[in-house]
Scaffold this motif. Structure first.
Motif, PDB file in Angstrom:
ATOM      1  N   ALA A  48       0.820  -1.211   0.000  1.00  0.00           N
ATOM      2  CA  ALA A  48       0.000   0.000   0.000  1.00  0.00           C
ATOM      3  C   ALA A  48       0.849   1.255   0.000  1.00  0.00           C
ATOM      4  N   ALA A  49       0.236   2.317  -0.487  1.00  0.00           N
ATOM      5  CA  ALA A  49       0.737   3.681  -0.335  1.00  0.00           C
ATOM      6  C   ALA A  49      -0.242   4.354   0.617  1.00  0.00           C
ATOM      7  N   GLU A  50       0.258   4.801   1.749  1.00  0.00           N
ATOM      8  CA  GLU A  50      -0.597   5.407   2.767  1.00  0.00           C
ATOM      9  C   GLU A  50      -1.170   6.735   2.276  1.00  0.00           C
ATOM     10  N   PRO A  51      -2.286   7.176   2.854  1.00  0.00           N
ATOM     11  CA  PRO A  51      -2.877   8.446   2.415  1.00  0.00           C
ATOM     12  C   PRO A  51      -1.882   9.596   2.536  1.00  0.00           C
ATOM     13  N   SER A  52      -1.734  10.328   1.439  1.00  0.00           N
ATOM     14  CA  SER A  52      -0.868  11.506   1.416  1.00  0.00           C
ATOM     15  C   SER A  52      -1.246  12.332   0.191  1.00  0.00           C
ATOM     16  N   PRO A  53      -0.867  13.604   0.194  1.00  0.00           N
ATOM     17  CA  PRO A  53      -1.216  14.442  -0.952  1.00  0.00           C
ATOM     18  C   PRO A  53      -0.361  14.104  -2.174  1.00  0.00           C
ATOM     19  N   ALA A  54      -0.973  14.110  -3.342  1.00  0.00           N
ATOM     20  CA  ALA A  54      -0.215  13.942  -4.586  1.00  0.00           C
ATOM     21  C   ALA A  54       0.741  15.118  -4.705  1.00  0.00           C
ATOM     22  N   VAL A  69      -7.772   2.448  -5.305  1.00  0.00           N
ATOM     23  CA  VAL A  69      -7.312   3.828  -5.150  1.00  0.00           C
ATOM     24  C   VAL A  69      -8.423   4.595  -4.445  1.00  0.00           C
ATOM     25  N   THR A  70      -8.061   5.313  -3.396  1.00  0.00           N
ATOM     26  CA  THR A  70      -9.010   6.117  -2.637  1.00  0.00           C
ATOM     27  C   THR A  70      -8.586   7.573  -2.715  1.00  0.00           C
ATOM     28  N   ALA A  71      -9.535   8.447  -3.028  1.00  0.00           N
ATOM     29  CA  ALA A  71      -9.295   9.893  -3.057  1.00  0.00           C
ATOM     30  C   ALA A  71     -10.619  10.598  -2.793  1.00  0.00           C
ATOM     31  N   ASP A  72     -10.563  11.668  -2.029  1.00  0.00           N
ATOM     32  CA  ASP A  72     -11.765  12.456  -1.730  1.00  0.00           C
ATOM     33  C   ASP A  72     -12.887  11.600  -1.142  1.00  0.00           C
ATOM     34  N   GLY A  73     -12.519  10.604  -0.328  1.00  0.00           N
ATOM     35  CA  GLY A  73     -13.517   9.749   0.298  1.00  0.00           C
ATOM     36  C   GLY A  73     -14.163   8.752  -0.647  1.00  0.00           C
ATOM     37  N   ARG A  74     -13.690   8.678  -1.860  1.00  0.00           N
ATOM     38  CA  ARG A  74     -14.239   7.768  -2.876  1.00  0.00           C
ATOM     39  C   ARG A  74     -13.223   6.666  -3.163  1.00  0.00           C
ATOM     40  N   GLU A  75     -13.682   5.442  -3.170  1.00  0.00           N
ATOM     41  CA  GLU A  75     -12.826   4.284  -3.395  1.00  0.00           C
ATOM     42  C   GLU A  75     -13.155   3.690  -4.764  1.00  0.00           C
ATOM     43  N   GLU A  76     -12.112   3.435  -5.550  1.00  0.00           N
ATOM     44  CA  GLU A  76     -12.289   2.839  -6.881  1.00  0.00           C
ATOM     45  C   GLU A  76     -11.371   1.636  -7.020  1.00  0.00           C
ATOM     46  N   LEU A  78      -9.294  -0.393  -9.538  1.00  0.00           N
ATOM     47  CA  LEU A  78      -8.739  -0.267 -10.876  1.00  0.00           C
ATOM     48  C   LEU A  78      -8.140  -1.605 -11.286  1.00  0.00           C
ATOM     49  N   ARG A  79      -8.474  -2.015 -12.490  1.00  0.00           N
ATOM     50  CA  ARG A  79      -7.959  -3.261 -13.050  1.00  0.00           C
ATOM     51  C   ARG A  79      -7.133  -2.957 -14.294  1.00  0.00           C
ATOM     52  N   ARG A  80      -6.636  -3.989 -14.917  1.00  0.00           N
ATOM     53  CA  ARG A  80      -5.740  -3.863 -16.062  1.00  0.00           C
ATOM     54  C   ARG A  80      -6.242  -2.818 -17.062  1.00  0.00           C
ATOM     55  N   HIS A  81      -5.367  -1.878 -17.354  1.00  0.00           N
ATOM     56  CA  HIS A  81      -5.551  -0.789 -18.314  1.00  0.00           C
ATOM     57  C   HIS A  81      -6.501   0.308 -17.841  1.00  0.00           C
ATOM     58  N   ASP A  82      -7.005   0.233 -16.621  1.00  0.00           N
ATOM     59  CA  ASP A  82      -7.755   1.353 -16.040  1.00  0.00           C
ATOM     60  C   ASP A  82      -6.750   2.415 -15.612  1.00  0.00           C
ATOM     61  N   SER A  83      -7.198   3.667 -15.614  1.00  0.00           N
ATOM     62  CA  SER A  83      -6.315   4.760 -15.190  1.00  0.00           C
ATOM     63  C   SER A  83      -7.087   5.756 -14.337  1.00  0.00           C
ATOM     64  N   VAL A  84      -6.331   6.573 -13.616  1.00  0.00           N
ATOM     65  CA  VAL A  84      -6.925   7.621 -12.790  1.00  0.00           C
ATOM     66  C   VAL A  84      -6.008   8.845 -12.831  1.00  0.00           C
ATOM     67  N   HIS A  85      -6.618  10.015 -12.857  1.00  0.00           N
ATOM     68  CA  HIS A  85      -5.897  11.291 -12.780  1.00  0.00           C
ATOM     69  C   HIS A  85      -6.107  11.862 -11.392  1.00  0.00           C
ATOM     70  N   LEU A  86      -5.036  12.349 -10.776  1.00  0.00           N
ATOM     71  CA  LEU A  86      -5.102  12.978  -9.457  1.00  0.00           C
ATOM     72  C   LEU A  86      -4.537  14.393  -9.565  1.00  0.00           C
ATOM     73  N   ALA A  87      -5.241  15.344  -8.983  1.00  0.00           N
ATOM     74  CA  ALA A  87      -4.781  16.732  -8.981  1.00  0.00           C
ATOM     75  C   ALA A  87      -3.687  16.924  -7.941  1.00  0.00           C
ATOM     76  N   LYS A  88      -2.851  17.918  -8.145  1.00  0.00           N
ATOM     77  CA  LYS A  88      -1.820  18.256  -7.173  1.00  0.00           C
ATOM     78  C   LYS A  88      -2.475  18.521  -5.820  1.00  0.00           C
ATOM     79  N   ARG A  92      -4.607  10.916  -1.552  1.00  0.00           N
ATOM     80  CA  ARG A  92      -4.931   9.619  -2.159  1.00  0.00           C
ATOM     81  C   ARG A  92      -4.177   8.507  -1.454  1.00  0.00           C
ATOM     82  N   SER A  93      -4.696   7.302  -1.608  1.00  0.00           N
ATOM     83  CA  SER A  93      -4.007   6.108  -1.131  1.00  0.00           C
ATOM     84  C   SER A  93      -4.202   5.018  -2.180  1.00  0.00           C
ATOM     85  N   VAL A  94      -3.306   4.040  -2.146  1.00  0.00           N
ATOM     86  CA  VAL A  94      -3.362   2.904  -3.076  1.00  0.00           C
ATOM     87  C   VAL A  94      -3.136   1.653  -2.254  1.00  0.00           C
TER      88      VAL A  94
END
Length: 115
Positions: A48-54, A69-76, A78-88, A92-94
């Motif tokens: 895991a990557a613990e919660p921290s700011p991008a 991947v968790t960001a803004d209280g939302r958990e998603e 992600l499987r093969r070839h899925d992607s996510v964009h995170l703002a500065k 987020r956590s993984v």
């Protein structure tokens, strides 16, 4: 053109990560880039990557396996070839909750003036 062979990619230790092996493909220790760095992270089961700011604008692409991947209280999931964009600055956590390893391609923008 600058080629980084996977077997020669420098390892690095991202902060607040456990059960994760990270390699730099481009940027920083792998050679200068102007606007981004790209790394490859291997998440073992339970890793895991613990919660921290991008640190900067970031894109994750799952190349193999499954990651939560968790960001803004939302958990998603992600499987093969899925992607996510995170703002500065986005918190987020993984996490790899699966019984199999997962591979994540990570591209992070560089702050102005850094290479």
């Amino acid at each position: 053109m600058r080629v980084t062979r996977l077997r020669q990619a420098p390892a690095y230790r991202p902060p607040a990560h456990h059960g994760v092996r990270a390699l730099r493909l481009q940027g920083h220790e792998a050679g200068p880039t102007e606007r981004f760095s790209t790394g490859l992270s291997y998440y073992l089961p339970g890793g895991a990557a613990e919660p921290s700011p991008a640190p900067e604008e970031t894109v994750y692409v799952v190349l193999d396996g499954e990651l939560v991947v968790t960001a803004d209280g939302r958990e998603e999931i992600l499987r093969r070839h899925d992607s996510v964009h995170l703002a500065k600055g986005q918190i987020r956590s993984v996490e790899n909750r699966s019984p199999l390893p997962a591979t994540l391609l990570v591209t992070i923008a560089l702050p102005p003036g850094e290479d």
